[in-house]
Design a protein around this motif. Structure first.
Motif, PDB file in Angstrom:
ATOM      1  N   LEU A   1      52.439  56.000  63.803  1.00  0.00           N
ATOM      2  CA  LEU A   1      51.845  55.450  62.582  1.00  0.00           C
ATOM      3  C   LEU A   1      50.395  55.883  62.377  1.00  0.00           C
ATOM      4  O   LEU A   1      49.892  55.858  61.253  1.00  0.00           O
ATOM      5  N   ARG A   2      49.710  56.273  63.433  1.00  0.00           N
ATOM      6  CA  ARG A   2      48.267  56.546  63.341  1.00  0.00           C
ATOM      7  C   ARG A   2      47.899  57.582  62.273  1.00  0.00           C
ATOM      8  O   ARG A   2      46.926  57.368  61.525  1.00  0.00           O
ATOM      9  N   PRO A   3      48.597  58.706  62.171  1.00  0.00           N
ATOM     10  CA  PRO A   3      48.193  59.681  61.145  1.00  0.00           C
ATOM     11  C   PRO A   3      48.208  59.123  59.729  1.00  0.00           C
ATOM     12  O   PRO A   3      47.426  59.554  58.876  1.00  0.00           O
ATOM     13  N   ALA A   4      49.089  58.136  59.472  1.00  0.00           N
ATOM     14  CA  ALA A   4      49.184  57.556  58.128  1.00  0.00           C
ATOM     15  C   ALA A   4      48.008  56.644  57.811  1.00  0.00           C
ATOM     16  O   ALA A   4      47.791  56.301  56.647  1.00  0.00           O
ATOM     17  N   PHE A   5      47.230  56.267  58.829  1.00  0.00           N
ATOM     18  CA  PHE A   5      46.075  55.407  58.590  1.00  0.00           C
ATOM     19  C   PHE A   5      44.994  56.122  57.783  1.00  0.00           C
ATOM     20  O   PHE A   5      44.210  55.478  57.088  1.00  0.00           O
ATOM     21  N   GLY A   6      44.921  57.442  57.889  1.00  0.00           N
ATOM     22  CA  GLY A   6      43.846  58.161  57.222  1.00  0.00           C
ATOM     23  C   GLY A   6      42.507  57.648  57.705  1.00  0.00           C
ATOM     24  O   GLY A   6      42.259  57.573  58.909  1.00  0.00           O
ATOM     25  N   ASN A   7      41.660  57.259  56.773  1.00  0.00           N
ATOM     26  CA  ASN A   7      40.326  56.751  57.142  1.00  0.00           C
ATOM     27  C   ASN A   7      40.223  55.234  57.003  1.00  0.00           C
ATOM     28  O   ASN A   7      39.126  54.688  56.968  1.00  0.00           O
ATOM     29  N   ARG A   8      41.358  54.547  56.956  1.00  0.00           N
ATOM     30  CA  ARG A   8      41.356  53.085  56.820  1.00  0.00           C
ATOM     31  C   ARG A   8      41.061  52.459  58.185  1.00  0.00           C
ATOM     32  O   ARG A   8      41.856  52.607  59.119  1.00  0.00           O
ATOM     33  N   ILE A   9      39.949  51.743  58.312  1.00  0.00           N
ATOM     34  CA  ILE A   9      39.562  51.184  59.602  1.00  0.00           C
ATOM     35  C   ILE A   9      39.638  49.658  59.649  1.00  0.00           C
ATOM     36  O   ILE A   9      39.572  49.081  60.729  1.00  0.00           O
ATOM     37  N   TYR A  10      39.756  49.009  58.497  1.00  0.00           N
ATOM     38  CA  TYR A  10      39.883  47.556  58.478  1.00  0.00           C
ATOM     39  C   TYR A  10      40.639  47.179  57.212  1.00  0.00           C
ATOM     40  O   TYR A  10      40.100  47.189  56.117  1.00  0.00           O
ATOM     41  N   GLY A  11      41.910  46.844  57.402  1.00  0.00           N
ATOM     42  CA  GLY A  11      42.724  46.482  56.256  1.00  0.00           C
ATOM     43  C   GLY A  11      43.185  47.693  55.471  1.00  0.00           C
ATOM     44  O   GLY A  11      42.874  48.843  55.799  1.00  0.00           O
ATOM     45  N   CYS A  12      43.936  47.410  54.418  1.00  0.00           N
ATOM     46  CA  CYS A  12      44.464  48.458  53.540  1.00  0.00           C
ATOM     47  C   CYS A  12      44.692  47.846  52.163  1.00  0.00           C
ATOM     48  O   CYS A  12      45.301  46.778  52.052  1.00  0.00           O
ATOM     49  N   ASP A  13      44.204  48.513  51.127  1.00  0.00           N
ATOM     50  CA  ASP A  13      44.315  47.987  49.756  1.00  0.00           C
ATOM     51  C   ASP A  13      45.348  48.735  48.913  1.00  0.00           C
ATOM     52  O   ASP A  13      45.461  48.465  47.716  1.00  0.00           O
ATOM     53  N   ASP A  14      46.078  49.650  49.493  1.00  0.00           N
ATOM     54  CA  ASP A  14      46.904  50.550  48.694  1.00  0.00           C
ATOM     55  C   ASP A  14      47.927  49.826  47.826  1.00  0.00           C
ATOM     56  O   ASP A  14      48.075  50.125  46.640  1.00  0.00           O
ATOM     57  N   CYS A  15      48.657  48.867  48.420  1.00  0.00           N
ATOM     58  CA  CYS A  15      49.685  48.192  47.623  1.00  0.00           C
ATOM     59  C   CYS A  15      49.063  47.336  46.531  1.00  0.00           C
ATOM     60  O   CYS A  15      49.609  47.223  45.428  1.00  0.00           O
ATOM     61  N   LEU A  16      47.914  46.748  46.815  1.00  0.00           N
ATOM     62  CA  LEU A  16      47.223  45.952  45.804  1.00  0.00           C
ATOM     63  C   LEU A  16      46.679  46.844  44.693  1.00  0.00           C
ATOM     64  O   LEU A  16      46.813  46.542  43.497  1.00  0.00           O
ATOM     65  N   ALA A  17      46.036  47.940  45.096  1.00  0.00           N
ATOM     66  CA  ALA A  17      45.381  48.816  44.127  1.00  0.00           C
ATOM     67  C   ALA A  17      46.385  49.515  43.214  1.00  0.00           C
ATOM     68  O   ALA A  17      46.039  49.911  42.100  1.00  0.00           O
ATOM     69  N   ALA A  18      47.614  49.681  43.674  1.00  0.00           N
ATOM     70  CA  ALA A  18      48.625  50.391  42.888  1.00  0.00           C
ATOM     71  C   ALA A  18      49.231  49.537  41.786  1.00  0.00           C
ATOM     72  O   ALA A  18      49.899  50.059  40.884  1.00  0.00           O
ATOM     73  N   CYS A  19      49.007  48.230  41.825  1.00  0.00           N
ATOM     74  CA  CYS A  19      49.655  47.315  40.877  1.00  0.00           C
ATOM     75  C   CYS A  19      49.189  47.582  39.442  1.00  0.00           C
ATOM     76  O   CYS A  19      47.992  47.517  39.149  1.00  0.00           O
ATOM     77  N   PRO A  20      50.105  47.863  38.517  1.00  0.00           N
ATOM     78  CA  PRO A  20      49.723  48.130  37.121  1.00  0.00           C
ATOM     79  C   PRO A  20      49.040  46.942  36.437  1.00  0.00           C
ATOM     80  O   PRO A  20      48.289  47.134  35.481  1.00  0.00           O
ATOM     81  N   TRP A  21      49.269  45.731  36.933  1.00  0.00           N
ATOM     82  CA  TRP A  21      48.641  44.562  36.313  1.00  0.00           C
ATOM     83  C   TRP A  21      47.133  44.523  36.552  1.00  0.00           C
ATOM     84  O   TRP A  21      46.423  43.761  35.893  1.00  0.00           O
ATOM     85  N   ASN A  22      46.639  45.372  37.440  1.00  0.00           N
ATOM     86  CA  ASN A  22      45.193  45.407  37.688  1.00  0.00           C
ATOM     87  C   ASN A  22      44.405  45.857  36.454  1.00  0.00           C
ATOM     88  O   ASN A  22      43.211  45.584  36.353  1.00  0.00           O
ATOM     89  N   LYS A  23      45.062  46.559  35.552  1.00  0.00           N
ATOM     90  CA  LYS A  23      44.337  47.044  34.371  1.00  0.00           C
ATOM     91  C   LYS A  23      43.839  45.898  33.502  1.00  0.00           C
ATOM     92  O   LYS A  23      42.953  46.089  32.663  1.00  0.00           O
ATOM     93  N   PHE A  24      44.403  44.710  33.716  1.00  0.00           N
ATOM     94  CA  PHE A  24      43.939  43.547  32.956  1.00  0.00           C
ATOM     95  C   PHE A  24      42.854  42.778  33.696  1.00  0.00           C
ATOM     96  O   PHE A  24      42.309  41.808  33.179  1.00  0.00           O
ATOM     97  N   ALA A  25      42.564  43.176  34.944  1.00  0.00           N
ATOM     98  CA  ALA A  25      41.636  42.429  35.780  1.00  0.00           C
ATOM     99  C   ALA A  25      40.215  42.937  35.613  1.00  0.00           C
ATOM    100  O   ALA A  25      39.941  44.128  35.758  1.00  0.00           O
TER     101      ALA A  25
END
Length: 384
Positions: A241-265
């Protein structure tokens, strides 16, 4: 069957207390304040049991230990009559995934880029609770995340939003960026309607996960989640799994950031948690120099502090190994003699990815002569 009639005086008092509660919540900077019943999540116990039986909670033994209290609010406090759920927008002013292309930088989850939100939210909840208890003459308890309260199902039943396919709460007004808190009370209040699911056929959050942590929509396996692995998980992290971490060192926002409903936030406003400038795009190289005192000082008041220096530097070394930057090799090499076996092992792994084969072999030969920890030895001898 007709609903039972409520005495007009009781109904009026419920309305007055509910209105007062919402006013106090707004004054304390909460964006949402809605109310549900303690019996509003009857499906929660079975879902929690399924999650635990599958082992998807990883090493979070406290979830198993507190499952009865977690599954039913009335077990946590038998006198509770109403549950008030609060939401506070912490939406960032830009998509945090942009940082992933800057491999010399470290990505810290949006929620952890300033003061610990548990302290901020709980402090404000206590203010609301104190004023409400004085007005209502009723008992209250407040909870924020660390208590055995299933905040997301309760928030959905109160109408703050719905649990999306990434299992987090999604709001029509604030997307996936909401801190949650709860107030339990013996007062009977006006109850809000739940929000229906608006995910439809969208699977943006599922497809965004770099480690495939969602076995199915609305299900998560913490053992593959970068947030869990970088924060809760102790010891070595699965090499696959380590290579998939990229440069993420504390937590991960990818699933949150991908949400289309964020455009209203809207981005977080005054009174909310705004990112520290030095945590928006910090240098990996700097974090590799932190010893325990400097780590504690740098992250004073931050949620990052709670994982400790060794686990944090372990995470940073994974990012260093994924960076492809030979410039980070000297800092990684200095950590080969660190007092923490987790740090030494991850330093060896990072160098196996950064150094030419001959230079790595020379280090391997020298350090295997003195290394006694079996996990660290495995890092030296297992091919990346």
């Amino acid at each position: 069957m007709d609903e039972p009639q409520i005495d007009p005086k009781i109904r009026k008092r419920q309305a007055e207390l509910t209105r007062f509660l919402r006013q106090e919540a707004h004054a304390q900077g909460f964006d949402l304040c809605r109310i549900t019943l303690p019996e509003a999540i009857p499906e929660a116990p079975a879902r929690l049991e399924t999650f635990l039986e599958a082992g998807r909670h990883g090493t979070m033994a406290w979830m198993e230990e507190t499952k009865e209290r977690r599954a039913d609010p009335r077990v946590l406090w038998s006198d509770v009559r109403s549950i008030v759920m609060f939401g506070m927008n912490y939406g960032p002013d830009e998509d945090p995934r942009h940082l992933q292309s800057q491999t010399d930088k470290a990505a810290i989850s949006v929620y952890a880029r300033n003061r610990d939100y548990h302290d901020v939210i709980k402090g404000r909840l206590k203010e609301v609770a104190t004023r409400f208890a004085a007005r209502a003459g009723e008992d209250v308890k407040v909870f924020v995340d660390t208590a055995p309260v299933m905040e997301k199902p309760l928030a959905a039943s109160a109408g703050l939003g719905w649990q999306g396919k990434h299992t987090n709460l999604v709001s029509r007004d604030f997307g996936s960026w909401l801190f949650l808190g709860s107030l339990f009370t013996t007062a009977e209040l006006e109850i809000d309607a739940p929000e229906r699911d608006h995910c439809g056929s969208c699977r943006a959050c599922l497809d965004a996960c770099p480690t495939d942590a969602f076995p199915a929509p609305y299900q998560i396996d913490a053992r593959r989640c970068i947030s869990y692995l970088t924060i809760e998980h102790k010891g070595p992290i699965d090499r696959a799994l380590r290579p998939a971490f990229g440069n993420r060192i504390y937590g991960c926002d990818d699933c949150l950031a991908a949400c289309p409903w964020n455009k209203f936030a809207a981005a977080a406003r005054e009174m909310k948690l705004v990112a520290r400038d030095d945590l928006k795009a910090p240098e990996i190289a700097f974090f590799l120099t932190l010893d325990d005192p400097s780590f504690r000082t740098y992250f004073s008041g931050s949620p990052v502090k709670r994982i400790g220096r060794d686990r944090f530097v372990r995470n940073v070394l994974i990012a260093a190994g994924n960076s492809g930057s030979l410039d980070l090799a000297p800092a990684c090499e200095r950590l080969l003699t660190d007092g923490s076996a987790d740090v030494r092992g991850m330093a060896a792994w990072a160098l196996s990815r950064l150094l030419p084969a001959d230079r790595f072999a020379a280090l391997q030969s020298a350090h295997l002569m003195t290394e006694t920890d079996e996990h660290v030895r495995q890092e030296w001898t297992t091919e990346s």
